[in-house]
Structure formats: structure tokens, C-alpha cells
Design a protein around this motif. Structure first.
Motif, mmCIF file in Angstrom:
data_model
loop_
_atom_site.group_PDB
_atom_site.id
_atom_site.type_symbol
_atom_site.label_atom_id
_atom_site.label_comp_id
_atom_site.label_asym_id
_atom_site.label_seq_id
_atom_site.Cartn_x
_atom_site.Cartn_y
_atom_site.Cartn_z
ATOM 1 N N ILE A 42 23.901 6.078 -8.587
ATOM 2 C CA ILE A 42 22.605 6.441 -7.998
ATOM 3 C C ILE A 42 21.664 5.250 -8.164
ATOM 4 O O ILE A 42 21.459 4.773 -9.286
ATOM 5 N N ALA A 43 21.155 4.796 -7.058
ATOM 6 C CA ALA A 43 20.119 3.753 -7.067
ATOM 7 C C ALA A 43 18.885 4.325 -6.387
ATOM 8 O O ALA A 43 18.973 4.862 -5.279
ATOM 9 N N LEU A 44 17.756 4.232 -7.059
ATOM 10 C CA LEU A 44 16.504 4.784 -6.550
ATOM 11 C C LEU A 44 15.419 3.732 -6.702
ATOM 12 O O LEU A 44 15.239 3.155 -7.784
ATOM 13 N N LEU A 45 14.671 3.457 -5.622
ATOM 14 C CA LEU A 45 13.620 2.429 -5.598
ATOM 15 C C LEU A 45 12.383 3.046 -4.967
ATOM 16 O O LEU A 45 12.431 3.519 -3.832
ATOM 17 N N VAL A 46 11.300 3.072 -5.728
ATOM 18 C CA VAL A 46 10.025 3.605 -5.237
ATOM 19 C C VAL A 46 9.012 2.471 -5.263
ATOM 20 O O VAL A 46 8.756 1.880 -6.319
ATOM 21 N N ALA A 47 8.431 2.148 -4.090
ATOM 22 C CA ALA A 47 7.486 1.026 -3.959
ATOM 23 C C ALA A 47 6.185 1.539 -3.348
ATOM 24 O O ALA A 47 6.172 2.045 -2.221
ATOM 25 N N ARG A 48 5.107 1.397 -4.126
ATOM 26 C CA ARG A 48 3.776 1.789 -3.625
ATOM 27 C C ARG A 48 3.085 0.548 -3.087
ATOM 28 O O ARG A 48 3.001 -0.496 -3.754
ATOM 29 N N THR A 49 2.519 0.649 -1.884
ATOM 30 C CA THR A 49 2.023 -0.531 -1.167
ATOM 31 C C THR A 49 0.616 -0.921 -1.630
ATOM 32 O O THR A 49 -0.184 -0.089 -2.067
ATOM 33 N N ARG A 50 0.386 -2.221 -1.530
ATOM 34 C CA ARG A 50 -0.937 -2.800 -1.721
ATOM 35 C C ARG A 50 -1.232 -3.702 -0.532
ATOM 36 O O ARG A 50 -0.335 -4.073 0.222
ATOM 37 N N VAL A 51 -2.455 -4.066 -0.406
ATOM 38 C CA VAL A 51 -2.848 -5.024 0.640
ATOM 39 C C VAL A 51 -3.597 -6.172 -0.023
ATOM 40 O O VAL A 51 -4.253 -5.998 -1.065
ATOM 41 N N LEU A 52 -3.476 -7.362 0.562
ATOM 42 C CA LEU A 52 -4.189 -8.539 0.064
ATOM 43 C C LEU A 52 -5.626 -8.483 0.572
ATOM 44 O O LEU A 52 -5.880 -8.271 1.763
ATOM 45 N N GLU A 53 -6.566 -8.659 -0.345
ATOM 46 C CA GLU A 53 -7.976 -8.566 0.023
ATOM 47 C C GLU A 53 -8.322 -9.595 1.104
ATOM 48 O O GLU A 53 -7.797 -10.716 1.101
ATOM 49 N N PRO A 54 -9.165 -9.200 2.059
ATOM 50 C CA PRO A 54 -9.506 -10.138 3.148
ATOM 51 C C PRO A 54 -10.093 -11.449 2.632
ATOM 52 O O PRO A 54 -9.894 -12.504 3.247
#
Length: 900
Positions: free
Chosen positions: A741-753
Motif C-alpha cells: 500500500i502506497a498512499l500520498l496526500v499533498a495539500r496545495t500551496r501557491v507562491l505569493e504574487p
């Protein structure tokens, strides 16, 4: 139907003949007697009639009268009729007839003998007279003086007497026939019963059967005694006489008079049914079976068979022991080696041995065996260190070494000697074994006080490898071990040793595969600011597989997420996984889009299959799936493509969870089909969930159910990636995990303008100076004064090359993240090449300077052209705090569970 050759048939024919002769004789005798009786009756009647007429009054006067015939003729006729005779004739002394039934015979001479009658006698005779053959009586007629004056003859025709007899003949013959029929029927009934009793056998067969039965009866080694209903012995064969010690004249005597024991006499005379009842007679034990003889309509009595079971009981005891040992070995084959776990297999051996074989069983193994290795070879007499991995017994408070303890066996003990030499040891009495008592004086004394008195120590050897020792113990309440027990203990140990060695080899291979797998998988996460990532990797319990994941930083602050799965388990799957993971990392350095990268990966898997086919001679399908995603924190977009892999899940900031409808694509290695990418815009704080099929597939549920449970477990807002991983595993992890079992959870960010700066660059040489000035001004605003000099040189080279060799429009962009990234884009598809310039070359040094001044540089292609980028590491503390300072990236040790 009776066969004439059978005894019954022959007896039937003989009896019918005898009956027939008797009936015929009776009929003839009856006829003769009847004829004699008829003649006697005719004589008596004729005599009576003649004498009555001769003595009738007036007869003499009539005879002496002038016309005797006229007077006497009517009288004689009347008398004849009254007497029922055929004639009465009166004659004178000369035989001249006075009367006759036929008048014409009057006056004629009498036919017959008259001489005796003239002398006063009576004559009875047959003559041929006027009426034919006549039976007549002649009597004298006397006057008053006694003188014979004439004669009177009376009689009957012989024909009339015979006809009376003939009239009785049908009656006599009918009676004879009836008697013959009745006698024949009775004979048939007797013959039928005889036929049943003789079973249709002929005399020779009956004789031969009797001889055979007599021979068998006296030759068989089983006593047979037949007792009548009156309690007397009718038959006893030789074996019965021997077993019961009967006298020679036993047959015909009462059972109670034969001097038998009361129970034996009662059993023989009772007539009740008995099956295999044991009867002691002297020093013998007889197995007695008795059946009554009248159950099928036979005569009353009983038949008893006697069998000497003294030796059989001893053999039965040995056979029962042998059956018990075979049953124990069968149980061992079914119960030992059910798993590929060394410790569990040793425990199974101890549990099986204590069921019937011994009171306590222990198993000691070398520590190397527990690690999957082979123990070293030791010299004779050397001490041996073994770990106690199993202890089983009837009680839990034995003084034996406890489970888990490392025992150092002295070289003289049976355990150490057996482990070194490979030979078993039998110790019938441990108190007399000096070698064992040298181990631990206090413990050996406790063992003997506990009641363990006998020991068998058997080395566990398989395929030439000595792995440990199995010890069997018995207490005082059982017989000490003997050579047969030693053989049984060796057989149990041999079966268990093979299973233990299989488990040892599996442990070794599993450890190697896990080690290889762990070395091929990421042990931590790279530094990047685009995603907040958590992962879990759980290898299968039965063996490692080919699942993998990766987080790969790309140029332009982008990050690639990869999850893949190689079909199968073991070293081959792990090695193939390592090759594919390395290939993905290499392809990712080329900044390929996901669909193109999967296409190259598909070619690689096809090449791997072709290599295997060239070696093995047959085409082998490796079989692998992969999902590749690239997230750009500047545009907050994610481009994804998959090759036969389960679809990713997306959790939006509000907690809504869904599966992305991403085109599936064929698994890797099939070839011939292109892959399709899809771009998705992700809100900041969204979570992208990538996984392998081992998470959602299970034998107890459908795949669709697993996907539904996955989305349900993710549907919750404000949950960190670590918490999301735990929730998913709590909901989907099966009781027995059969796949990785391989599980990958990635929560996104954005680069500030404010962390990006972009300028259009004119296609003139003068634009280079303006580009340097704009970059210097932006770096000063970011507080990166130390990076101004290197940045100016890098941008000067990149912009100058774009102006000289590319086509517009030209764009320059600075990205301030964990590093400082300089990008120059144009619409040309040609890529610059780094080369060494000699002393007299006027050019060729620009990219060399960029490569020396920047930490990394490269080219990535876009639909509009290409981007040349260069990345600089910043000094610690340079500039203001960025996203990196808000997130620490230690190695996620919780994601790697201990090997099972």
C-alpha cells in the motif's frame, strides 16, 4: 426343479418307485383277495342252496314219484331265484337230471362228479356244463334210512362270479391311483425339503463337501462347538477341545458335566447371542462368539466359535501404539508449517509433540536462523548459544528455560552435542546423565523435583543446515522414552525442520527484498514549497511488492507527484520498481509533460519485457501502472496522466471529496496507445490523494466499494495530510494485508504574487542593460543584495543568447522561493549546449559561466517555445521569511512501519 443327479432327485425317484410297487402289489393283492372272496361267497351260497334243497321235506317222495321232473322243476327254479344262484339240478343216483334251468337238459346225464356224493360226501368243482364254465357244489339226497337216493347240485356260472370281481376292479384301481398320487405328493414334499437341506448337491458332491467340511472343521485354528437345546454337546472340533481342554467323550455329554469353569459352561449352554466376549480359560484369553441355531427355523441349540486372542491382544496393543504414532505424524504434517514464520513453526512443533508424545516440548534455535541466516559450524564440545523460541507443556509453571531466553548450553549436554554433531540423544533417566546435569545445577535439580525424568534431544536439520534442537520431556507418570520414541521424535523434528528452514529462507529473502525495496524508495521528502505532503508505505505481510511513490522538485518551483505499481511480489518486482522509479526521475529532469513521460516509461517497460523474453525464451509481461502529476504553485494548476492506475482523489478546501475523471490509459508495457493528460485548477488548500490498488482492493469487498470508502474517509475539511493518511488507513486497511500500500496526500500551496517578477525584453542589445537594471532593483526590494552580482551575470548571458539566437517575444522572470530562479523564455525550440571554449574562441563561454555560477540550470519546452532557467541557492537568513520558514520537512519516520 429337482435335478435327477442330485441326492434329492435320486431319493425322489427311488421313493416314487417304491410307492408305485407297493400300490401295484396292494391292488393285485386286493384283486386276488376280492376274487377269492367272490368264489368263496359263490361256494357258500351254492352249498347252502344245495343242502337246503336236498334236505327240504318231500324231496325224496317227489323223486320216488311217477314224474319227479314235473314236481321238482318248478320248485328248483323258485329256489334258484331265491338263492341267487344260476342253477339247481336234481338227479337220481345214476346222474339223470330231474331238473335244470334249461328244460331241454332234463333227462340228460349230469355233468360233474357224483361218485363222492353217492358215498355221502360234498363235492365242489368247476365243470363245463350246459351253461358253460360252471362252479358247482354237489351234495347227496338221503332218505329216512340214510341211503343216497339222488343228488342235488347248485352253482353259478364262472362268468358271473368274474364279472362281479371285474365290477370292483375300477374302484380298486381308482383307490390305488389315489393312494399312488398321495404317496407321490408326500414323496415330493419330502424331496423338496431334502433338496433345500442338500442345496441340490449330488452324492459325490455331498461326499466331497462332507470331507472338505470335516477337514476344515478339524484343521481350522478356531474352535467350533455345537450345543443342543438340551445342553448337550453335539459337536466339538479339535481346536475347541484344545482350547477348552475337553475330554474325548465330550460329544453327547451335558456341558455342565465337562468340568468347565462356571462362566465358560454358562456361556456355552445359555444359547444367547454373544459377540467377541473375552473368556479367560486357564492362561488363555478366548474371544467367544455364540449364535442360536433356531433363529432360522432350525433345531434348538447354539453354535459357539472360540478364538485364542492372547497373542492378538498383545499385537493389538502394539498396533494401537503404531496407529497413534501415525496419527501424530499426520497431525504434524497438517499442523506444522502453516506459516512462513520461524517462531510460529517452532511453536507448532512443540504443540503437536505435547498432544500425545510427551509432557513438555521445547525448541531452541540459533539467533542466525531467526534472522534468516545459516548458523556457523561449531567444534565438538564447544558451548552452544540458542534462543528458546517455544515452550509447551501440560502446565505453565515448569522450571524449564522460558521462551525468549538466550540459553548457553554446555558442550556436554545432549542439546549442545546434538546441535554440533547432528545426532539425536536418548536419555531415559536424566538423573543418571552426568552431561545434562553439568548445565545448571540449580535448574537441573528443579527440573527433577518437578517430575521430569526422561529426555529426547533431536537436532533440527534440513538441507544440511543445523538450525537448533527440539527437546521432549516426560514425567514420572509415563513410561521413559525408548528407541521407538526416539525414532518418532526424530520424524517429528525432521518434518518441522524442513518447515523451519523454509521459513528461514523466506525470512532471508523477505529481509533482502524489504531492504532492497527500502533502498529504492524515498526515505524522506525533498525540500519544496508547493505542497504540504504526507505519505504512508505499508509492505505486504506475505512479501514485498513493486509499489512506489515519489515527490520530485522541478524547475520553476513546480513539483511532480508519482505513484506506481509493478505487478507481482518479491525481488523481481522490487528491482523492476527501482528501475522504473529511476527512469521517472531521469525523465522528470527533462521537464517532460506527464503524457510524454508515461510514453517513454511505456517504451522502457516494453524493452524490459523484450530483454526477459530473450533470456527466458518466452515473452513475459512485466505489468505496471503509474500516475504522474505536475503541480505548478504559480498558476495553481495540476497536469495529470495515468497508465492503468486507479484515479486520484481530490479533496477541496470545504471538505468535498471526489475522484478525478482522469483518462485511464493502458498499463505500462502494452504499447500502441497514447496517453492523455488532463489539467485541473486547484484552489489553495486542496488535497490531492494518490494511492496504489492495495489500498482499495480486498477479497471481502468490491473495488467500487473501496473507492466509496476512500472518498468518504477523505470528506472532511481542515484536516492535515498526516491526519488524512491516518483516517484513510483506519477505514481501508484490511486485517491481513496481501499487497503493498502506497498512499500520498499533498495539500496545495501557491507562491505569493510578490515573490515573482516578470518583464518583456526587447530584441535589441541595449535591452540587456535594462534587464540587468530591472533584476537588480527587484532583488534589492527582496533584500537579496548578495545575489545581485551573480544574477546580473546569469541574466546577461541568458538574455544575450535569446536576443542573438532566438526569436521574440522574449520574457524574463525572477522567482523567489527557497532558491532564486532566473528564467528567460523565447519562441525558439533550439536548445543551447554547454561546451568548452579554447583560448582563441570568441564565444562559447556564456553557458559555462552560467553553469559555474548557478547551482542548477536547464531547459524546458513549452507549447510556445522554451524556457532557459538557472537556480541559485540563497545564503541562510537572506531576504525575508518565505514559505519555507513556515514548514519544516523532517524525514517522516511514521510513514515507514517496522517490517512484519
Amino acid at each position: 426343479m429337482m435335478n435327477i443327479r442330485s441326492v434329492a432327485g435320486q431319493m425322489f425317484v427311488l421313493q416314487v418307485l417304491i410307492v408305485l410297487l407297493l400300490v401295484v402289489a396292494a391292488v393285485v393283492a386286493l384283486l386276488v383277495q376280492s376274487r377269492s372272496d367272490r368264489y368263496d361267497a359263490a361256494r357258500d351260497r351254492s352249498l347252502a342252496a344245495a343242502q337246503a334243497f336236498a334236505h327240504s321235506p318231500g324231496l325224496v317222495d317227489a323223486m320216488q314219484g311217477p314224474d319227479p321232473s314235473a314236481v321238482l322243476q318248478p320248485l328248483t327254479e323258485a329256489a334258484r331265484k331265491d338263492a341267487h344262484v344260476d342253477f339247481i339240478v336234481v338227479t337220481d343216483r345214476n346222474g339223470t337230471r330231474y331238473t335244470h334251468p334249461q328244460p331241454e337238459q332234463i333227462g340228460k346225464q349230469f355233468v360233474g362228479t357224483i361218485g363222492p356224493s353217492l358215498n355221502g360226501a360234498v363235492t365242489v368243482e368247476q365243470v363245463h356244463g350246459p351253461l358253460g364254465l360252471e362252479y358247482q357244489v354237489v351234495v347227496p339226497v338221503e332218505d329216512a334210512n340214510g341211503s343216497v337216493v339222488g343228488i342235488v347240485s347248485s352253482g353259478m356260472k364262472v362268468a358271473n362270479v368274474s364279472s362281479a370281481v371285474n365290477r370292483q376292479l375300477p374302484v380298486v384301481l381308482g383307490a390305488g391311483t389315489v393312494a399312488l398320487g398321495l404317496a407321490t405328493a408326500g414323496t415330493a414334499l419330502v424331496g423338496r425339503r431334502l433338496l433345500r437341506q442338500t442345496h441340490g448337491l449330488g452324492p459325490e458332491e455331498m461326499t466331497r463337501m462332507y470331507e472338505h467340511h470335516d477337514a476344515v472343521l478339524h484343521a481350522v485354528r478356531e474352535g467350533v462347538a455345537i450345543v443342543g437345546g438340551d445342553g448337550r454337546v453335539l459337536l466339538a472340533n479339535d481346536e475347541a477341545r484344545r482350547l477348552l481342554d475337553l475330554p474325548d467323550d465330550a460329544e453327547g455329554r451335558a456341558v455342565t458335566d465337562l468340568g468347565l469353569a462356571p462362566r465358560a459352561a454358562e456361556l456355552l449352554a445359555s444359547g444367547r447371542s454373544v459377540s467377541d466376549e473375552v473368556l479367560p480359560v486357564g492362561e488363555r484369553l478366548l474371544a467367544v462368539n455364540t449364535r442360536p441355531t433356531d433363529s432360522g427355523g432350525g433345531p434348538s441349540g447354539s453354535v459357539t466359535t472360540l478364538r485364542d486372542s492372547t497373542e492378538l491382544l498383545a499385537l493389538a496393543g502394539k498396533a494401537e501404539v503404531a496407529r497413534g504414532r501415525l496419527r501424530l505424524l499426520y497431525d504434524a504434517s497438517m499442523s506444522i508449517g502453516t506459516t512462513l514464520d520461524v517462531r510460529r513453526t517452532a511453536e507448532e512443533l512443540a504443540q503437536v509433540a505435547t498432544r500425545e508424545f510427551c509432557d513438555y516440548a521445547t525448541v531452541d534455535l540459533a539467533e542466525e536462523v531467526l534472522r534468516g541466516e545459516e548458523p556457523p559450524v561449531l567444534t565438538v564440545g564447544a558451548p552452544v548459544e540458542l534462543e528458546r523460541v517455544a515452550v509447551t507443556g501440560v502446565r505453565d509453571d515448569s522450571p524449564l528455560y522460558p521462551q525468549g531466553e538466550l540459553v548457553r548450553w554446555a558442550g556436554s549436554t545432549p542439546q549442545a552435542a546434538g546441535f554440533v554433531s547432528g545426532r539425536s540423544a536418548l536419555v531415559p533417566e536424566v538423573s543418571t546423565d552426568a552431561g545434562w546435569r553439568k548445565q545448571d545445577a540449580e535448574r537441573t535439580r528443579a527440573v527433577m523435583d518437578f517430575g521430569l525424568v526422561s529426555l529426547v534431544a533431536v537436532p533440527l536439520t534440513a538441507r544440511g543446515v543445523l538450525m537448533g534442537v527440539a527437546s521432549y520431556w516426560r514425567g514420572r507418570d509415563k513410561e521413559p522414552f525408548d528407541e521407538d520414541d526416539l525414532s518418532l521424535g526424530e520424524e517429528l523434528a525432521a518434518r518441522a525442520a524442513v518447515s523451519i528452514d523454509n521459513a528461514r529462507r523466506f525470512t532471508r529473502e523477505h529481509t533482502m527484498a524489504v531492504t532492497l525495496q527500502h533502498s529504492l524508495l524515498p526515505r524522506g521528502l525533498p525540500e519544496q514549497s508547493a505542497l504540504d505532503v504526507a505519505y504512508r508505505y505499508l509492505p505486504a505481510q506475505a512479501g514485498v511488492g513493486g509499489d512506489w511513490f515519489d515527490v520530485i522538485p522541478l524547475s520553476g518551483t513546480r513539483v511532480a507527484l508519482v505513484v506506481g505499481d509493478v505487478v507481482g511480489h518479491g525481488l523481481h518486482a522490487a528491482a523492476t520498481m527501482g528501475r522504473l522509479r529511476t527512469a521517472v526521475q531521469n525523465f522528470s529532469t527533462l521537464d517532460l509533460p506527464p503524457d510524454e513521460l508515461l510514453g517513454h516509461l511505456d517504451d522502457l517497460v516494453t524493452h524490459i519485457d523484450q530483454e526477459a523474453a530473450a533470456v527466458e525464451g518466452s515473452l513475459a509481461i512485466t505489468g505496471a501502472t503509474c500516475l504522474y502529476a505536475i503541480y505548478d504553485p504559480i498558476t495553481a494548476t495540476c497536469v495529470l496522466a495515468r497508465a492503468g492506475h486507479p484515479p486520484p482523489a481530490l479533496v477541496r478546501p470545504d471538505g468535498t471529496a471526489e475522484l478525478l475523471d482522469l483518462p485511464a490509459g493502458p498499463p505500462l508495457g502494452l504499447g500502441g496507445m497514447p496517453f492523455e493528460a488532463m489539467e485541473v485548477r486547484l484552489d489553495p488548500g486542496s488535497s490531492l490523494v494518490l494511492y496504489t490498488d492495495g489500498l482499495i482492493e480486498d477479497r471481502t469487498r468490491d473495488l467500487g466499494v473501496g473507492l466509496d470508502v476512500l472518498t468518504a474517509s477523505l470528506a472532511r475539511p481542515d484536516r492535515s495530510p498526516q491526519e488524512a493518511c491516518d483516517a484513510v488507513l483506519d477505514a481501508l486497511l484490511p486485517a491481513r494485508q496481501t499487497d503493498d500500500i502506497a498512499l500520498l496526500v499533498a495539500r496545495t500551496r501557491v507562491l505569493e504574487p510578490g515573490r515573482t517578477a516578470e518583464w518583456e525584453v526587447a530584441e535589441t542589445p541595449a535591452a540587456v542593460a535594462r534587464a540587468r537594471a530591472d533584476a537588480t532593483r527587484q532583488l534589492t526590494e527582496w533584500g537579496l543584495d548578495e545575489a545581485v552580482f551573480v544574477t546580473e551575470l546569469v541574466l546577461s548571458e541568458l538574455v544575450t543568447n535569446a536576443i542573438r539566437y532566438a526569436t521574440g517575444p522574449i520574457t524574463m522572470r525572477l522567482l523567489y522561493d527557497r532558491t532564486l530562479i532566473c528564467e528567460v523564455s523565447d519562441t525558439s525550440s533550439t536548445a543551447p549546449h554547454l561546451r568548452y571554449a579554447v583560448a582563441d574562441d570568441e564565444g562559447g563561454r556564456g553557458l559555462f559561466l552560467v553553469a559555474r555560477l548557478a547551482e542548477r540550470w536547464g531547459v524546458r519546452y513549452t507549447p510556445q517555445g522554451k524556457i532557459i532557467w538557472a537556480e541559485q541557492f540563497l545564503e541562510p537568513g537572506a531576504g525575508t521569511a518565505g514559505p519555507v520558514d513556515a514548514l519544516a520537512w523532517p524525514v517522516d519516520e511514521a510513514a515507514w512501519p517496522e517490517d512484519e
